[in-house]
Motif scaffolding. Structure first.
Motif, short mmCIF file in Angstrom:
data_model
loop_
_atom_site.label_atom_id
_atom_site.label_comp_id
_atom_site.label_asym_id
_atom_site.label_seq_id
_atom_site.Cartn_x
_atom_site.Cartn_y
_atom_site.Cartn_z
N ILE A 1 0.11 -1.37 -0.15
CA ILE A 1 0.08 0.04 -0.12
C ILE A 1 0.89 1.22 0.02
CG2 ILE A 1 0.20 -0.16 2.44
CD1 ILE A 1 -3.17 1.03 0.16
N ASP A 2 0.49 2.03 -0.97
CA ASP A 2 1.44 3.41 -0.70
C ASP A 2 1.59 3.74 0.57
OD1 ASP A 2 2.45 6.29 -1.72
OD2 ASP A 2 0.86 6.83 -2.44
N HIS A 3 2.24 4.25 0.74
CA HIS A 3 2.48 4.50 2.36
C HIS A 3 3.93 5.61 3.12
CE1 HIS A 3 5.53 1.39 2.80
NE2 HIS A 3 5.35 1.72 4.14
N VAL A 4 3.99 6.33 4.14
CA VAL A 4 4.68 6.72 4.79
C VAL A 4 5.78 5.97 5.61
CG1 VAL A 4 6.22 8.82 5.82
CG2 VAL A 4 4.36 9.09 4.04
N PRO A 5 6.97 5.26 4.83
CA PRO A 5 7.38 4.59 6.06
C PRO A 5 8.60 4.82 7.20
CG PRO A 5 9.00 5.08 3.87
CD PRO A 5 7.44 5.16 3.51
N GLU B 1 5.37 -0.16 10.81
CA GLU B 1 5.15 -0.84 10.82
C GLU B 1 4.64 -1.81 9.85
OE1 GLU B 1 4.02 -4.78 12.33
OE2 GLU B 1 5.31 -3.67 13.00
N ILE B 2 3.79 -1.07 8.81
CA ILE B 2 3.45 -1.58 7.30
C ILE B 2 5.28 -1.59 6.74
CG2 ILE B 2 2.59 -0.69 5.06
CD1 ILE B 2 0.95 0.64 6.49
N ALA B 3 6.31 -0.51 6.66
CA ALA B 3 7.03 -0.87 6.51
C ALA B 3 8.38 -1.42 6.79
CB ALA B 3 8.08 -0.03 6.43
N ARG C 1 8.40 -9.87 4.55
CA ARG C 1 7.74 -10.18 3.33
C ARG C 1 8.78 -10.48 2.38
NH1 ARG C 1 1.16 -10.36 1.52
NH2 ARG C 1 1.63 -12.26 0.41
N PHE C 2 9.30 -9.43 1.44
CA PHE C 2 10.60 -9.57 0.63
C PHE C 2 10.89 -9.68 0.19
CE2 PHE C 2 5.19 -8.49 -0.70
CZ PHE C 2 5.08 -9.35 -1.63
#
Length: 200
Positions: free
Chosen positions: A75-79, A108-110, A116-117
């Motif tokens: 998702i588009d987010h500020v990491p 947390e998303i970052a 994961r990748f």
């Protein structure tokens, strides 16, 4: 030695409502033609429509046998929201209004994205994956590959449908094979997603 080949692409050009434009669809198809010869086993895309539609356009050229699925981490987010003293003056207005909760959610998303990748494959076979995402997650993955300070995601920009490749091998630092490559796009399709300026 098994290698994870991570192909990163920003979605095609989108309108103000977040939907692909005709230019964006043409960019996505050019990307699909470029990648068609590769053994891509999975295409992962951001939940946002412009990324999902880009993935579908690209998949038209991948033979229809590749798994195409949403990955929330894209998702588009500020990491990372820098401390004030870390922020270049030109970026300070951008970060006005980011709360501690917003910053923590982005971090947390970052963390989930890299967990994961951003690592070598766990199997003995090479892995080829395409991630259709946004400029900031690509910048974060490049920063992570370089083991650079968190603030260095700032200033790493990707054009619409540009290609970045990162390779991950066991026991070795990540290798950046290319960054923001637009050679598959006709000249008039390049540099969208950037401010208007003379470009090489």
């Amino acid at each position: 030695m098994a290698t994870r080949y991570l192909y990163l692409a920003r979605h095609g050009h989108a309108d103000a409502f977040g939907n692909l434009t005709d230019t964006g669809r043409e960019q996505a198809r050019a990307m699909g033609k470029r990648l068609a010869h590769l053994p891509i086993g999975a295409v992962w895309h951001s939940p946002l429509p412009r990324a999902a539609d880009t993935a579908r356009e690209i998949d038209l050229f991948l033979g229809g046998i590749t798994s195409v699925a949403e990955a929330a981490e894209l998702i588009d987010h500020v990491p990372y929201v820098p401390e004030r003293e870390e922020i270049p003056p030109s970026w300070r207005p951008f970060f006005d209004g980011y709360s501690a909760q917003d910053a923590a959610a982005g971090q947390e998303i970052a963390r989930s994205l890299t967990a994961r990748f951003a690592h070598a494959p766990e199997s003995e076979n090479d892995v080829h994956e395409l991630l259709i995402t946004h400029a900031y997650p690509i910048a974060w993955l490049i920063r992570d590959a370089l083991d650079a300070p968190p603030v260095r995601w700032l200033g790493l920009s990707s054009a619409n449908a540009a290609l970045t490749v990162v390779e991950y091998r066991p026991g070795a630092p990540p290798s950046i094979g290319m960054f923001n490559d637009m050679s598959h796009l006709r000249p008039e399709l390049r540099w969208t997603g950037f401010p208007q300026a003379p470009r090489p």
